[in-house]
Write an enzyme that holds these catalytic residues in place. Structure first.
Site, mmCIF file in Angstrom:
data_model
loop_
_atom_site.group_PDB
_atom_site.id
_atom_site.type_symbol
_atom_site.label_atom_id
_atom_site.label_comp_id
_atom_site.label_asym_id
_atom_site.label_seq_id
_atom_site.Cartn_x
_atom_site.Cartn_y
_atom_site.Cartn_z
ATOM 1 N N HIS A 583 52.153 39.587 -86.676
ATOM 2 C CA HIS A 583 51.522 38.366 -87.219
ATOM 3 C C HIS A 583 50.381 37.870 -86.312
ATOM 4 O O HIS A 583 49.855 38.639 -85.529
ATOM 5 C CB HIS A 583 52.584 37.289 -87.469
ATOM 6 C CG HIS A 583 53.770 37.845 -88.194
ATOM 7 N ND1 HIS A 583 53.790 38.053 -89.555
ATOM 8 C CD2 HIS A 583 54.965 38.317 -87.731
ATOM 9 C CE1 HIS A 583 54.955 38.604 -89.887
ATOM 10 N NE2 HIS A 583 55.676 38.781 -88.813
ATOM 11 N N GLU A 598 56.772 32.557 -85.398
ATOM 12 C CA GLU A 598 57.094 33.895 -84.900
ATOM 13 C C GLU A 598 55.969 34.530 -84.088
ATOM 14 O O GLU A 598 56.208 35.231 -83.106
ATOM 15 C CB GLU A 598 57.455 34.794 -86.092
ATOM 16 C CG GLU A 598 57.995 36.139 -85.665
ATOM 17 C CD GLU A 598 57.961 37.174 -86.769
ATOM 18 O OE1 GLU A 598 57.994 36.801 -87.954
ATOM 19 O OE2 GLU A 598 57.873 38.375 -86.448
ATOM 20 N N HIS A 651 58.528 41.872 -83.172
ATOM 21 C CA HIS A 651 58.723 40.804 -84.157
ATOM 22 C C HIS A 651 59.943 39.968 -83.783
ATOM 23 O O HIS A 651 60.698 40.309 -82.875
ATOM 24 C CB HIS A 651 58.941 41.408 -85.554
ATOM 25 C CG HIS A 651 57.700 41.912 -86.177
ATOM 26 N ND1 HIS A 651 57.052 41.260 -87.194
ATOM 27 C CD2 HIS A 651 56.965 43.020 -85.903
ATOM 28 C CE1 HIS A 651 55.975 41.939 -87.522
ATOM 29 N NE2 HIS A 651 55.895 43.020 -86.762
ATOM 30 N N GLU A 715 63.029 43.725 -83.867
ATOM 31 C CA GLU A 715 63.291 42.322 -84.213
ATOM 32 C C GLU A 715 64.111 41.795 -83.053
ATOM 33 O O GLU A 715 65.325 42.020 -82.972
ATOM 34 C CB GLU A 715 64.061 42.221 -85.537
ATOM 35 C CG GLU A 715 63.324 42.757 -86.766
ATOM 36 C CD GLU A 715 62.315 41.779 -87.357
ATOM 37 O OE1 GLU A 715 62.058 40.729 -86.726
ATOM 38 O OE2 GLU A 715 61.773 42.074 -88.435
#
Ligand code: ZN
Length: 755
Positions: A583, A598, A651, A715
């Site tokens: 992102h 995030e 992430h 993650e």
């Protein structure tokens, strides 16, 4: 102008206004129009808490015609076919046939007309963003118009159609029933349409004028499991949100088939028959309950059906069926697999069992329909009993098969009662087992694997090598891996009982520092992990005996000890490692429990990782090193064009369930080495990050699917979990995660430097 002078002027204006009997206050906002600071050309006042602008200044700014009728005290302003009217002493603005209420209305101050700024510019189609903390006002034309929001692909995808994609973010409510898509600088088209609202969903469009954004709020009766990573992508001029398929209909069709239909592909269901034959449980993964139709009236075999969302993490839909007769419902195999969104069942005819066979620890047979074998162990003498309900023996099933191997003496079959065929395996000793089912063309195939055990673990020294010998009771599916920090040889054995405690283990010493074992999960399969921790490591070779029960690993005692075959272990090549912070810029990624975006922890971890790798003499490149939007395509092309050695995407997770937590590592089949790369990294994270280990998973995230080199997506933790969001804010956690990922990368590079 000095600050002192400015203050004096403000002071005099204030006094002057006071004397004039008005309550207007000189406003101190900085005003930007289409990005340009126009504060000097525009006078504003504040009346009753509303910001008013001098009519002549506004007319000039908007290039509008202005008309003042003194007799009526009526002001008219017109630009681009829009005309507004205001009257003194009225708080309304009239636009066409609408009247909008304001706080202050038209005010005459010092013989000049002032009108409410926000409502007036909105009427002319402009947007206003007010930043309270620094008193800045931004006026601009919308950058995008949203024309349509609609379900695609039968409700599995939501398409938001707009002129162009402007910054957006996605938020979900605590109960998971509401999803909000915030789109910046957006307006709704006059012809806007949507097909969202149905029995389960409805759409609310909210304009947030002082933030210049539009909220599309999608509300559902049920929780909408939605993950930002992998759930949102941009397609030309539309934003696409992907949802899991929903249950659509449960019905009985003409030929007495009980059918479960979803809006998308139904994955393999787990079917269980309760001891009462009339009850069965169908667990379907990755299907959401939704608002479905239940049509089971007028049928002769189903009494009741109940449906619920059994679990949200992972998503499981549970259907419980109660039947009337004695015949259990059996799934129908569709050899063509044409309707992969329908799961069908029929009342079972007697299943025919055939092709019973035994081969090194595996008992197998075929069945014409799905059955649910009931298996249990009996001691004295040790035997495994398998009941096959509603079945009969086929022609080629013998009463007895003599085996006599290390695990089994013989297998007997018999009709146990009216409905049941019974298989009995006479065992040498009691052992665990595992039943697996496979659908093949026209039949089901079942394998009962007797669980492997370790029968001996020994070492044997030659001049150049130390041999590790591991013997198992049956043929085995195993992998040997080498990890570093510390150096260790790891043997993962599937379907094996961890009886290592009961065996005499070789003494530590020589190259071996310690031998230990653990039970471990890899991609959902249980494995027993045997670890030889080493003092020193030079090289190793692996041999497997023909019957697959022996694993031999030869550890070289020195660098000179030449293995039989050249080793593939290369020195670190110092090639490029791409670190991708997920992102960025207008794409915040997931939004945390208390609002952490995030993109922030992703970048913090990525930057630390790059720094650590740099200190270790590796070449690392960040896809972004600041808060900037980079498309997924660009991230992938950066890696592919640079011919990078490795790709790591960072992430943080989010799900609409604030108790879910943990670390997970994803890989894709893009490159044969991706899984091994994921294992090396996850090995470090799962052992030392200090949060739940959610395992290594295979998925199709864009960046790991299209990059050509070994690539992983991590993650790190869950933003939706309050405790983990706190961790994700902390620099200590960023450093810890980065250090562990770096260790995994170095570990991988040590042994796989050459592609
Ligand atoms: Zn993400």
């Amino acid at each position: 102008m000095s600050l002192k002078h400015k203050f004096l002027i403000i002071f005099f204006i204030f006094i002057f206004s006071f004397i004039m009997g008005s309550t207007s206050i000189y406003a101190q906002n900085t005003i930007y129009f289409n990005g340009e600071n126009i504060s000097g050309n525009i006078s504003t006042v504040s009346v009753k808490g509303e910001l008013l602008v001098k009519a002549t200044d506004l007319a000039e700014m908007l290039n509008a015609d202005l008309k003042w009728q003194p007799a009526l005290k009526l002001l008219e302003m017109e630009a681009d076919d829009v005309k507004i009217k205001l009257m003194a002493n009225s708080s309304y603005i009239q636009i066409k046939n609408d009247a909008i209420r304001t706080k202050a209305g038209l005010q005459l101050i010092d013989n000049q007309a002032y009108l409410p700024l926000a409502k007036a510019i909105e009427a002319f189609g402009y947007l206003l963003e007010y930043q309270r903390d620094n008193e800045e006002l931004y006026i601009f034309q919308p950058e995008t118009t949203i024309s349509n929001v609609s379900w695609q692909e039968d409700g599995n995808q939501l398409q938001i159609k707009m002129d162009e994609i402007t910054p957006y973010r996605i938020l979900h409510s605590d109960d998971g029933k509401e999803l909000t898509v915030e789109i910046d600088k957006a307006e709704i088209d006059e012809e806007f349409s949507d097909n969202i609202s149905n029995n389960n969903y409805y759409l609310k469009v909210v304009n947030v004028p002082d933030k210049a954004l539009l909220r599309l709020i999608i509300r559902s009766r049920n929780s909408i499991p939605f993950k930002i990573d992998g759930g949102v992508y941009e397609k030309e001029d539309a934003l696409i949100l992907s949802f899991l398929p929903q249950l659509k209909k449960i019905y009985i069709d003409e030929d007495n088939t009980f059918a479960v239909e979803a809006t998308g592909k139904i994955p393999e269901a787990d079917i269980e028959y309760l001891s009462d034959v009339r009850k069965m449980i169908i667990d379907i993964p990755s299907i959401v309950i939704g608002e479905y139709e239940l049509d089971i009236e007028k049928n002769s075999f189903i009494k009741d059906v109940s449906v619920r969302q059994h679990n949200l993490d992972p998503v499981v839909l549970r259907i419980e069926v109660e039947t009337l007769g004695n015949k259990p419902l059996q799934p129908i195999i569709d050899p063509q697999k044409q309707k992969n969104n329908v799961l069908s069942f029929k009342e079972g005819e007697k299943t025919i069992i055939r092709d019973l066979a035994y081969n090194s620890g595996q008992l197998s047979f075929k069945s014409t329909a799905h059955i649910d074998p009931e298996a249990f162990l009996l001691s004295q003498p040790p035997r495994l009993v398998v009941n096959l309900f509603n079945a009969q023996r086929g022609d080629n099933i013998l009463d007895e098969i003599n085996v006599d191997d290390s695990q089994i003496e013989k297998i007997r079959t018999a009709r146990f009662d009216e409905k049941t065929v019974r298989l009995v395996a006479d065992l040498k000793e009691l052992t665990g087992y595992q039943i697996s089912e496979k659908q093949e063309e026209g039949y089901y195939s079942y394998i009962i694997s007797l669980q492997n055990k370790f029968s001996k673990v020994s070492t044997e020294d030659t001049a150049d090598f130390k041999n590790l010998n591991i013997a198992l009771t049956g043929s085995t599916d195993y992998e040997v891996k080498k990890f570093t920090h510390p150096h260790r040889i790891v043997i993962d054995v599937k379907n094996a009982y961890n009886n290592l405690d009961e065996l005499d283990m070789p003494a530590n010493g020589g190259l071996i520092k310690e031998i230990r074992s653990s039970n471990y999960e890899l991609e959902g399969e249980k494995v027993t992990r045997l670890v030889f921790e080493l003092d020193k490591y030079f090289s190793h070779t692996i041999k497997k005996s023909d019957d697959g029960r022996l694993i031999n690993i030869a550890l070289a005692k020195s660098a000179d000890a030449a293995p039989d075959e050249p080793m593939l272990i290369a020195a670190p090549k110092n090639n490029l490692i791409i670190i991708d912070a997920g992102h960025g810029g207008f794409d915040p990624g997931a939004i945390g429990y208390t609002g952490l975006q995030e993109k922030e922890p992703n970048l913090a971890i990525a930057k630390k990782l790059a720094e650590i790798l740099d200190n270790k003499g590796q070449k690392a490149l960040l896809t972004r090193n600041r808060d900037k939007f980079i498309s997924l395509q660009k991230r992938v092309s950066t890696a592919n064009e640079a011919d990078a050695e490795l790709f790591v995407s960072i992430h943080a997770n989010s799900i609409n369930n604030n108790t879910a937590g943990g670390v997970e590592t994803y890989y894709n089949g893009n490159n044969n080495n991706s899984r091994l790369f994921a294992e090396k990294i996850h090995d470090k994270l799962s052992r030392s990050l200090g949060i739940i280990d959610r395992g290594i998973k295979k998925d199709n995230f864009y960046v790991i699917k299209y990059t050509k080199m070994p690539s992983v997506l991590i993650e790190t933790a869950f933003l939706s979990n309050p405790r983990e969001e706190k961790l994700l804010r902390s620099p200590e956690f960023h450093s810890k995660a980065a250090a562990l990922i770096a260790d995994g990368i170095i570990d991988y590079l040590r042994e796989n430097g050459g592609r």
